[in-house]
Design a protein around this motif. Structure first.
Motif, PDB file in Angstrom:
ATOM      1  N   LEU A 122       0.836  -1.197   0.000  1.00 21.48           N
ATOM      2  CA  LEU A 122       0.000   0.000   0.000  1.00 21.48           C
ATOM      3  C   LEU A 122       0.875   1.254   0.000  1.00 21.48           C
ATOM      4  N   PRO A 123       0.358   2.354  -0.514  1.00 23.60           N
ATOM      5  CA  PRO A 123       1.132   3.597  -0.510  1.00 23.60           C
ATOM      6  C   PRO A 123       1.272   4.163   0.902  1.00 23.60           C
ATOM      7  N   GLY A 124       2.246   5.070   1.055  1.00 23.29           N
ATOM      8  CA  GLY A 124       2.423   5.754   2.327  1.00 23.29           C
ATOM      9  C   GLY A 124       3.621   5.310   3.134  1.00 23.29           C
ATOM     10  N   ARG A 125       4.337   4.300   2.700  1.00 23.21           N
ATOM     11  CA  ARG A 125       5.543   3.854   3.392  1.00 23.21           C
ATOM     12  C   ARG A 125       6.759   4.649   2.884  1.00 23.21           C
ATOM     13  N   PRO A 126       7.860   4.644   3.653  1.00 21.46           N
ATOM     14  CA  PRO A 126       9.103   5.243   3.155  1.00 21.46           C
ATOM     15  C   PRO A 126       9.580   4.519   1.895  1.00 21.46           C
ATOM     16  N   PRO A 127      10.342   5.192   1.034  1.00 16.35           N
ATOM     17  CA  PRO A 127      10.762   4.575  -0.242  1.00 16.35           C
ATOM     18  C   PRO A 127      11.469   3.242  -0.088  1.00 16.35           C
ATOM     19  N   GLU A 128      12.278   3.092   0.964  1.00 10.07           N
ATOM     20  CA  GLU A 128      13.025   1.836   1.131  1.00 10.07           C
ATOM     21  C   GLU A 128      12.117   0.644   1.398  1.00 10.07           C
ATOM     22  N   ALA A 129      10.895   0.899   1.867  1.00 10.98           N
ATOM     23  CA  ALA A 129       9.974  -0.205   2.153  1.00 10.98           C
ATOM     24  C   ALA A 129       9.513  -0.898   0.875  1.00 10.98           C
ATOM     25  N   TYR A 130       9.590  -0.215  -0.254  1.00  9.62           N
ATOM     26  CA  TYR A 130       9.172  -0.811  -1.525  1.00  9.62           C
ATOM     27  C   TYR A 130      10.329  -1.539  -2.212  1.00  9.62           C
ATOM     28  N   ASP A 131      11.540  -1.322  -1.698  1.00 10.34           N
ATOM     29  CA  ASP A 131      12.720  -2.023  -2.215  1.00 10.34           C
ATOM     30  C   ASP A 131      13.032  -3.282  -1.429  1.00 10.34           C
ATOM     31  N   GLY A 132      12.380  -3.463  -0.274  1.00  3.63           N
ATOM     32  CA  GLY A 132      12.599  -4.640   0.550  1.00  3.63           C
ATOM     33  C   GLY A 132      13.394  -4.336   1.795  1.00  3.63           C
ATOM     34  N   VAL A 133      12.839  -4.699   2.945  1.00  4.70           N
ATOM     35  CA  VAL A 133      13.479  -4.454   4.230  1.00  4.70           C
ATOM     36  C   VAL A 133      13.829  -5.797   4.867  1.00  4.70           C
ATOM     37  N   PRO A 134      15.092  -6.069   5.167  1.00  4.44           N
ATOM     38  CA  PRO A 134      15.450  -7.357   5.787  1.00  4.44           C
ATOM     39  C   PRO A 134      14.822  -7.488   7.176  1.00  4.44           C
ATOM     40  N   PHE A 135      14.476  -8.717   7.539  1.00  7.83           N
ATOM     41  CA  PHE A 135      13.962  -8.980   8.883  1.00  7.83           C
ATOM     42  C   PHE A 135      14.384 -10.382   9.311  1.00  7.83           C
ATOM     43  N   ASP A 136      14.392 -10.603  10.628  1.00  3.81           N
ATOM     44  CA  ASP A 136      14.770 -11.896  11.193  1.00  3.81           C
ATOM     45  C   ASP A 136      13.813 -12.217  12.331  1.00  3.81           C
ATOM     46  N   SER A 137      12.832 -13.068  12.049  1.00  2.00           N
ATOM     47  CA  SER A 137      11.843 -13.421  13.075  1.00  2.00           C
ATOM     48  C   SER A 137      12.427 -14.325  14.153  1.00  2.00           C
TER      49      SER A 137
END
Length: 318
Positions: A122-137
């Motif tokens: 969805l729109p409204g996130r920072p630009p880097e959120a559309y490029d992929g943000v690493p995560f480790d659950s």
């Protein structure tokens, strides 16, 4: 669809929280799936649906998730699409957003997950959120809390399904006894055996296991194995029937697998309940009890609905 009750005392505020919560809620990290988290004044539940191979089948995904959401008066949802940036993933994300919004259900967020990164939809996130943000659950507090609470999270749905795989030596022993044509247990004896072995860790001996499974071919005797279950003892019966299913040859496994499905549903283990339904249907596609559990799972029916049914059955059997 795999509906699952909400684990208590876990509050998700960030995308990383959501992505750590989903495997805890479902019992495994999804792949090629849509996971849905629901919130509202009715029954809250979480669900997972396989993504289709063809974009033309996305409507089936939407229907599978929207129908129970409307039935249970869900007010808000979050979707997580587990897939690469494919046409099916994109079509699923936006079709779900459109369909739920049109029916007055607020879509709080839609995320896509692939290869250890989350992507905003969805729109409204920072630009880097559309490029992929690493995560480790794996290092997230939700994961640690689940371990502390005794909630088992498998590496995949395949690993969960494998917990019901046959144990060759045990199956051979059961098959040898079956060849001697033992008599099935009576209905009263079925209930006595289930009550006894559902109370402790002692497995059903093979000389009782095979007559028990034979008895479960008869619907009336099968009722004695499951209709008296309660949520308080459901988890112990999941262990009991999982052990039974692993030790039987295929031609005896349908009834016990269906009873396991009931126990797993009552214990809030929706994914395991589906695995048990599938194990039953692989042998007996039209099995009536497996069909009943599948309907309960498809409609995201809460295990809380069971107690009035059980009480009514008990009164009728008295």
């Amino acid at each position: 669809m795999t509906p699952t009750p909400t684990p208590a005392s876990l509050v998700a505020r960030t995308p990383e929280d959501i992505l750590a919560f989903v495997p805890v809620a479902l019992g495994f990290p999804p792949e090629c799936s849509v996971a849905m988290l629901t919130f509202g004044r009715g029954q809250s539940f979480h669900a997972r649906v396989d993504l289709p191979d063809d974009p033309d089948d996305v409507d089936d995904v939407v229907d599978a998730l929207l129908r129970p959401s409307l039935r249970h008066r869900v007010r808000q949802v979050i979707f997580v699409v587990y897939d690469d940036d494919t046409v099916v993933a994109d079509e699923s994300a936006w079709s779900l957003h459109e369909a739920f919004t049109e029916r007055g259900i607020e879509v709080i967020d839609v995320l896509r997950v692939h290869d250890g990164r989350w992507f905003a939809v969805l729109p409204g996130r920072p630009p880097e959120a559309y490029d992929g943000v690493p995560f480790d659950s794996g290092s997230h507090p939700f994961t640690a809390r689940a371990v502390f609470d005794g909630r088992v999270t498998r590496a995949s749905r395949e690993e969960l399904r494998a917990t019901l795989d046959p144990v060759p030596d045990e199956v051979a022993a059961s098959g040898a006894l079956l060849a001697t044509s033992p008599a099935p247990l009576t209905g009263d004896r079925v209930r006595a055996v289930v009550t006894r072995h559902g109370e402790g860790p002692v497995p059903v001996p093979t000389e009782v296991l095979v007559p028990l499974a034979l008895a479960l071919r008869d619907p009336a005797s099968r009722d004695q194995a499951w209709a008296g279950l309660s949520r308080a003892v459901a988890r112990a019966h999941v262990e009991l029937w999982s052990d039974v299913v692993r030790r039987l040859p295929d031609d005896l496994v349908a009834g016990p697998a269906a009873v396991l499905a009931v126990a797993a549903w009552l214990a809030g283990e929706g994914a395991l309940a589906w695995c048990a339904v599938e194990r039953c249907r692989a042998v007996d596609p039209g099995h009536s009890l497996a069909r009943l559990v599948a309907d309960l799972l498809d409609e995201a029916c809460s295990p809380e609905l069971w107690e009035p049914v059980r009480s009514s059955w008990e009164r009728g059997a008295a």
